[in-house]
Design a protein around this motif. Structure first.
Motif, mmCIF file in Angstrom:
data_model
loop_
_atom_site.group_PDB
_atom_site.id
_atom_site.type_symbol
_atom_site.label_atom_id
_atom_site.label_comp_id
_atom_site.label_asym_id
_atom_site.label_seq_id
_atom_site.Cartn_x
_atom_site.Cartn_y
_atom_site.Cartn_z
ATOM 1 N N GLY A 167 -27.705 -14.509 -14.066
ATOM 2 C CA GLY A 167 -28.559 -13.840 -15.027
ATOM 3 C C GLY A 167 -28.410 -12.330 -15.016
ATOM 4 O O GLY A 167 -27.939 -11.730 -14.047
ATOM 5 N N ALA A 168 -28.837 -11.715 -16.118
ATOM 6 C CA ALA A 168 -28.786 -10.254 -16.255
ATOM 7 C C ALA A 168 -30.020 -9.655 -15.593
ATOM 8 O O ALA A 168 -31.026 -9.348 -16.253
ATOM 9 C CB ALA A 168 -28.706 -9.861 -17.728
ATOM 10 N N ALA A 169 -29.954 -9.477 -14.280
ATOM 11 C CA ALA A 169 -31.116 -8.984 -13.530
ATOM 12 C C ALA A 169 -31.561 -7.610 -14.009
ATOM 13 O O ALA A 169 -32.746 -7.267 -13.947
ATOM 14 C CB ALA A 169 -30.784 -8.952 -12.043
ATOM 15 N N TRP A 170 -30.617 -6.803 -14.502
ATOM 16 C CA TRP A 170 -30.947 -5.446 -14.940
ATOM 17 C C TRP A 170 -31.822 -5.415 -16.188
ATOM 18 O O TRP A 170 -32.426 -4.399 -16.516
ATOM 19 C CB TRP A 170 -29.668 -4.652 -15.188
ATOM 20 N N ARG A 171 -31.915 -6.553 -16.915
ATOM 21 C CA ARG A 171 -32.790 -6.614 -18.089
ATOM 22 C C ARG A 171 -34.241 -6.901 -17.717
ATOM 23 O O ARG A 171 -35.136 -6.753 -18.552
ATOM 24 C CB ARG A 171 -32.303 -7.706 -19.049
ATOM 25 N N HIS A 172 -34.468 -7.368 -16.485
ATOM 26 C CA HIS A 172 -35.827 -7.710 -16.039
ATOM 27 C C HIS A 172 -36.466 -8.748 -16.953
ATOM 28 O O HIS A 172 -37.641 -8.657 -17.316
ATOM 29 C CB HIS A 172 -36.715 -6.461 -15.977
ATOM 30 N N ASP A 173 -35.655 -9.755 -17.334
ATOM 31 C CA ASP A 173 -36.174 -10.820 -18.179
ATOM 32 C C ASP A 173 -37.094 -11.748 -17.396
ATOM 33 O O ASP A 173 -37.115 -11.745 -16.163
ATOM 34 C CB ASP A 173 -35.014 -11.644 -18.761
ATOM 35 N N ALA A 174 -37.820 -12.566 -18.115
ATOM 36 C CA ALA A 174 -38.660 -13.573 -17.478
ATOM 37 C C ALA A 174 -37.770 -14.595 -16.756
ATOM 38 O O ALA A 174 -36.624 -14.818 -17.147
ATOM 39 C CB ALA A 174 -39.512 -14.275 -18.535
ATOM 40 N N PRO A 175 -38.277 -15.228 -15.709
ATOM 41 C CA PRO A 175 -37.480 -16.240 -14.993
ATOM 42 C C PRO A 175 -37.051 -17.367 -15.922
ATOM 43 O O PRO A 175 -37.801 -17.789 -16.797
ATOM 44 C CB PRO A 175 -38.446 -16.741 -13.911
ATOM 45 N N ARG A 176 -35.836 -17.824 -15.727
ATOM 46 C CA ARG A 176 -35.297 -18.882 -16.570
ATOM 47 C C ARG A 176 -35.460 -20.237 -15.903
ATOM 48 O O ARG A 176 -35.445 -20.364 -14.701
ATOM 49 C CB ARG A 176 -33.800 -18.651 -16.852
ATOM 50 N N GLU A 177 -35.595 -21.264 -16.731
ATOM 51 C CA GLU A 177 -35.584 -22.624 -16.221
ATOM 52 C C GLU A 177 -34.138 -23.074 -16.096
ATOM 53 O O GLU A 177 -33.403 -23.131 -17.077
ATOM 54 C CB GLU A 177 -36.334 -23.561 -17.174
ATOM 55 N N THR A 178 -33.728 -23.390 -14.873
ATOM 56 C CA THR A 178 -32.349 -23.799 -14.644
ATOM 57 C C THR A 178 -32.038 -25.045 -15.466
ATOM 58 O O THR A 178 -32.802 -26.000 -15.492
ATOM 59 C CB THR A 178 -32.117 -24.095 -13.152
ATOM 60 N N GLY A 179 -30.905 -25.000 -16.170
ATOM 61 C CA GLY A 179 -30.472 -26.157 -16.949
ATOM 62 C C GLY A 179 -31.013 -26.216 -18.353
ATOM 63 O O GLY A 179 -30.799 -27.195 -19.056
ATOM 64 N N SER A 180 -31.720 -25.164 -18.820
ATOM 65 C CA SER A 180 -32.356 -25.223 -20.135
ATOM 66 C C SER A 180 -31.497 -24.642 -21.254
ATOM 67 O O SER A 180 -31.803 -24.828 -22.428
ATOM 68 C CB SER A 180 -33.698 -24.486 -20.096
ATOM 69 N N GLY A 181 -30.415 -23.927 -20.914
ATOM 70 C CA GLY A 181 -29.595 -23.294 -21.946
ATOM 71 C C GLY A 181 -28.613 -24.259 -22.577
ATOM 72 O O GLY A 181 -28.015 -25.088 -21.894
ATOM 73 N N ASP A 182 -28.419 -24.153 -23.907
ATOM 74 C CA ASP A 182 -27.461 -25.025 -24.593
ATOM 75 C C ASP A 182 -26.471 -24.225 -25.436
ATOM 76 O O ASP A 182 -25.952 -24.718 -26.438
ATOM 77 C CB ASP A 182 -28.190 -26.053 -25.458
ATOM 78 N N VAL A 183 -26.198 -22.973 -25.032
ATOM 79 C CA VAL A 183 -25.209 -22.143 -25.718
ATOM 80 C C VAL A 183 -24.076 -21.817 -24.761
ATOM 81 O O VAL A 183 -24.166 -22.068 -23.563
ATOM 82 C CB VAL A 183 -25.843 -20.837 -26.248
ATOM 83 N N GLU A 184 -23.006 -21.246 -25.309
ATOM 84 C CA GLU A 184 -21.861 -20.881 -24.481
ATOM 85 C C GLU A 184 -22.097 -19.566 -23.761
ATOM 86 O O GLU A 184 -22.801 -18.684 -24.271
ATOM 87 C CB GLU A 184 -20.595 -20.770 -25.340
ATOM 88 N N ASP A 185 -21.539 -19.427 -22.560
ATOM 89 C CA ASP A 185 -21.528 -18.134 -21.894
ATOM 90 C C ASP A 185 -20.204 -17.406 -22.105
ATOM 91 O O ASP A 185 -20.095 -16.214 -21.834
ATOM 92 C CB ASP A 185 -21.820 -18.256 -20.393
ATOM 93 N N THR A 186 -19.184 -18.139 -22.588
ATOM 94 C CA THR A 186 -17.868 -17.540 -22.853
ATOM 95 C C THR A 186 -17.294 -18.107 -24.135
ATOM 96 O O THR A 186 -17.367 -19.319 -24.380
ATOM 97 C CB THR A 186 -16.900 -17.805 -21.687
ATOM 98 N N ALA A 187 -16.738 -17.241 -24.951
ATOM 99 C CA ALA A 187 -16.040 -17.657 -26.167
ATOM 100 C C ALA A 187 -14.722 -16.900 -26.253
ATOM 101 O O ALA A 187 -14.662 -15.712 -25.942
ATOM 102 C CB ALA A 187 -16.883 -17.379 -27.410
ATOM 103 N N ARG A 188 -13.687 -17.607 -26.654
ATOM 104 C CA ARG A 188 -12.370 -17.001 -26.868
ATOM 105 C C ARG A 188 -11.890 -17.375 -28.266
ATOM 106 O O ARG A 188 -12.018 -18.531 -28.675
ATOM 107 C CB ARG A 188 -11.366 -17.484 -25.821
ATOM 108 N N GLY A 189 -11.333 -16.413 -28.961
ATOM 109 C CA GLY A 189 -10.848 -16.682 -30.304
ATOM 110 C C GLY A 189 -9.514 -16.007 -30.559
ATOM 111 O O GLY A 189 -9.167 -15.013 -29.902
ATOM 112 N N PHE A 190 -8.779 -16.550 -31.500
ATOM 113 C CA PHE A 190 -7.519 -15.945 -31.937
ATOM 114 C C PHE A 190 -7.509 -15.963 -33.453
ATOM 115 O O PHE A 190 -7.701 -17.007 -34.087
ATOM 116 C CB PHE A 190 -6.314 -16.704 -31.386
ATOM 117 N N LEU A 191 -7.301 -14.784 -34.041
ATOM 118 C CA LEU A 191 -7.391 -14.594 -35.483
ATOM 119 C C LEU A 191 -6.109 -13.972 -36.002
ATOM 120 O O LEU A 191 -5.427 -13.249 -35.280
ATOM 121 C CB LEU A 191 -8.566 -13.677 -35.830
#
Length: 371
Positions: free
Chosen positions: A206-230
């Protein structure tokens, strides 16, 4: 509009310090969020809804609500005749881009976009170097790779229904906005990509420097990495990578541009993470000789002030209406195509694994039966 991390950490303090702006109203439906806003001598009004705004007393609305509300809130304001400065991602799909275009026309108010990377001093130096030294452009590589930096503003940032996507929508929007002035208003004939989610549900990424609220482990359904070629309509190729987290030690943004007369590489760190390169560097390579190009060093976040410097002129420019929407159409179309390509790749991979999972004897029996 909106009192999340972007408003409280980026826009509100800079607007209050900037001589060209006075913050007349702050709007958020959450009473607790409004109560946290420090008061100043300007008598800022604390409002619960856009409808409470005075059109006559509002020259510009800075919209920094959660992603899924960007288009809806901006459209309400534009139809009221209030000019809008909309945080990225400006929209989450092409349909929302058209809604923004229609609202801008209907209200006669201009829409501006809040992606500030193109205003960085090092990015501007790179663009000048490209124009002077590189000749015809051939290839562009853009990457923003964080070591650990999965954001989660109370939970919505890693939920597709609210965020619209992960690192591609978040960091990738900045990268695509940066490449726009380099390539000009071109379209892309080809766009393919992949996504992965190795870190998005890891508590240590997690981005600790943002001081976000604690996350529930396993709750995310988006990508953390994307690669593209155009590939553009005129044959320039573009490789892009956006990563919220990785195995790297530092957060690094890299832009490399290859031209017929030379190559240029900018290494820096976009954003506010403290886990960054100590300074930006720009190099030019030509005929086997590498040259360091001097860069002005600026404070972290200076690009946001520089964008604010430009806003009064953009608001007054008669050519501004429609310009942001045209850029947004190109950006969101690329993002949609990369996501579609990634979905097809994942479906194909699942099908291949399913075939491989069939016992060998079953395949033999099937073949015997057809024989």
């Amino acid at each position: 509009m909106g009192l999340g991390w972007a408003a409280k950490s980026i826009w509100l303090p800079r607007l209050r310090r900037h001589p060209a702006f006075a913050v007349t109203s702050v709007v958020d439906p959450n009473p607790a969020a409004r109560a946290e806003v420090p008061q100043d001598r300007t008598g800022t009004r604390l409002l619960a809804d856009v409808s409470e705004l005075s059109r006559d007393g509002t020259d510009l609305a800075v919209v920094a609500v959660p992603n899924h509300l960007h288009s809806a809130v901006a459209c309400r304001l534009l139809r009221m005749g209030v000019p809008v400065f909309l945080e990225k991602p400006v929209c989450l799909n092409s349909a929302e881009a058209e809604q923004l275009a229609e609202a801008e026309r209907a209200g006669g108010a201009v829409l501006l976009a809040g992606s500030a990377a193109r205003y960085r001093a090092d990015v501007l130096a790179l663009r000048r170097l490209i124009d002077r030294e590189l000749g015809e452009l051939r290839h562009v590589e853009l990457s923003w790779v964080r070591a650990r930096g999965v954001p989660d503003a109370g939970g919505w940032f890693t939920q597709r229904q609210f965020a619209g996507g992960g690192a591609l929508v978040d960091l990738g929007w900045h990268l695509l906005d940066t490449v726009g002035p380099i390539l000009g208003p071109v379209g892309f004939d080809q766009a393919v990509g992949t996504v992965s989610d190795d870190f998005v549900n890891s508590g240590s990424a997690g981005a600790a420097w943002r001081h976000d609220a604690p996350r529930e482990t396993g709750s995310g359904d988006v990508e953390d990495t994307a690669r593209g070629f155009l590939v553009t309509e005129d044959g320039v190729s573009v490789a892009i990578r956006a990563s919220w987290a990785s195995h790297e030690p530092y957060d690094v943004t890299r832009i490399r541009v290859d031209g017929s007369a030379g190559s240029a590489t900018l290494r820096c760190t976009f954003g506010f993470s403290p886990n960054r390169l100590k300074r930006s560097s720009l190099t030019l390579v030509r005929d086997g000789v590498e040259t360091d190009v001097p860069l002005p060093q600026e404070e972290i976040g200076a690009e946001y002030v520089q964008q604010l410097d430009e806003l009064p002129a953009l608001l007054a420019d008669p050519a501004s209406p429609g310009r942001t929407v045209d850029e947004v159409r190109r950006t969101i179309a690329v993002i949609e195509r990369i996501y579609r390509s990634a979905r097809r790749a994942r479906i194909g991979a699942r099908s291949t694994r399913a075939v491989r999972a069939v016992p060998h004897s079953t395949l033999l029996n099937t073949e015997d039966h057809h024989a």
